[in-house]
Enzyme design. Structure first.
Site, PDB file in Angstrom:
ATOM      1  CG  ASP A   1      70.628 -78.721  25.533  1.00  0.00           C
ATOM      2  OD1 ASP A   1      70.655 -79.558  26.186  1.00  0.00           O
ATOM      3  OD2 ASP A   1      71.175 -78.026  24.452  1.00  0.00           O
TER       4      ASP A   1
ATOM      5  CB  CYS B   1      71.589 -74.762  19.954  1.00  0.00           C
ATOM      6  SG  CYS B   1      71.995 -76.286  20.129  1.00  0.00           S
TER       7      CYS B   1
ATOM      8  CB  CYS C   1      69.716 -82.131  23.269  1.00  0.00           C
ATOM      9  SG  CYS C   1      69.088 -80.432  23.087  1.00  0.00           S
TER      10      CYS C   1
ATOM     11  CB  CYS D   1      75.412 -78.256  24.073  1.00  0.00           C
ATOM     12  SG  CYS D   1      74.467 -77.751  22.766  1.00  0.00           S
TER      13      CYS D   1
END
Lengths: 136, 187
Positions: A39, A107, A37, A64
């Site tokens: 990140d 995450c 993603c 996020c």
């Protein structure tokens, strides 16, 4: 997809946001990224050299809500633990605590990687301190 | 490698996208369900299926990053999920901080001229990352294409594909930065 209450809480009131001086001897810095993603997450720990206890932890995450919550929680959890205890924190613990859905599991993996990277950076600065035998 | 075959292409990474588009339109007309109304139900179903496949193939092959991803996956490899080089992550992190400063400056009521100047500085850094990334992707494309149709060993091919997967995996960081900047300071 709705975020869990705990994610929202960490997102709105992130704990321990900020930076420590990475050039300092007692500070370990972990910088990791998630190619899925894009990140990026920085997690830093300040360790008491004699006891190996993590006295302070800071994070800064560009990503996020789940990535921010995972790293915020990670800093809360590592504080007060020894570096060896902190190494035992598993991404699945984070998933459980924050009720992360399957698409956001990466995450929590990122947060676990960040803890490990910060600890190995600190250890690299302290080659003398070999991993201590854990009692019990 | 079905997608390449569908367009009668060799599995190369440098693709003439204008020619690809022409071929796509020609094949789409040929297989369009509307032109098969008098065919049997089976033939119509097949036409519909081919059309769907063609659309997927075209969407995948016209975009260089998706094309590379497809090639890597078709060879049984995954896009590399290991960490990007530390220097790359550091730079991405710093550019993100630049974007954060930009947002803070806007909130504190910084004038339009000063804002434009700040935005341009961040834009230039992102564009620089994009150029570097596109260049290494281009080099990886050329190296792969040079292997197509040669006697190169499977090992050598896998080696190239792994490098390709590493580079493709870094694309998300740059896409993110571009999107964030676009939201903050649209051109």
């Amino acid at each position: 997809m709705a975020y869990s209450d705990k994610v929202v809480d960490h997102y709105n009131n992130p704990r321990n946001v900020g930076s420590l001086d990475k050039s300092q001897d007692d500070v370990g810095t972990g910088l990791v990224g998630a190619p899925e993603c894009g990140d990026v997450m920085k997690l830093q720990i300040q360790v008491d050299d004699s006891s190996g206890v993590i006295e302070d932890a800071k994070f800064k995450t560009f990503g996020c809500g789940s990535a921010i919550a995972s790293s915020s929680l990670a800093t809360e959890w590592v504080k007060g633990k020894t570096v060896d205890e902190a190494l035992d924190i598993k991404n699945t613990d984070i998933v459980k605590e924050l009720s992360l859905p399957p698409v956001k599991i990466h995450c929590s993996v990122l947060a676990e990687d960040a803890i490990k990277a910060a600890i190995s950076d600190w250890k690299a600065k302290h080659p003398a301190e070999a991993p201590a035998e854990t009692a019990g | 490698m079905k997608y390449f075959e569908l367009f009668e292409l060799e599995p190369r990474l440098n693709v003439d996208t204008a020619a690809l588009e022409r071929k796509f339109h020609a094949l789409s007309r040929e297989h369009h369900p509307d032109f098969h109304t008098l065919a049997t139900p089976e033939e119509r179903a097949r036409a519909l299926e081919t059309t769907a496949l063609l659309n997927d193939a075209y969407r995948t092959l016209r975009d260089s990053a998706r094309r590379a991803e497809y090639l890597v996956r078709s060879h049984g490899l995954e896009i590399d999920s290991s960490q990007a080089p530390a220097s790359m992550l550091m730079e991405v992190f710093e550019i993100n901080e630049g974007l954060e400063e930009l947002r803070a400056a806007r909130r504190s009521g910084t004038g339009a001229e000063a804002m434009a100047e700040k935005a341009d500085a961040v834009r230039e850094r992102i564009a620089d990352k994009r150029r570097t990334h596109d260049a290494s992707l281009g080099q990886a494309f050329d190296r792969w294409d040079a292997l197509v149709g040669t006697e190169a060993s499977e090992e050598e091919r896998q080696d190239h594909l792994r490098t390709l997967a590493e580079i493709v995996a870094q694309a998300s960081y740059i896409r993110n930065l571009e999107r964030e900047l676009d939201e903050e300071a649209p051109r």
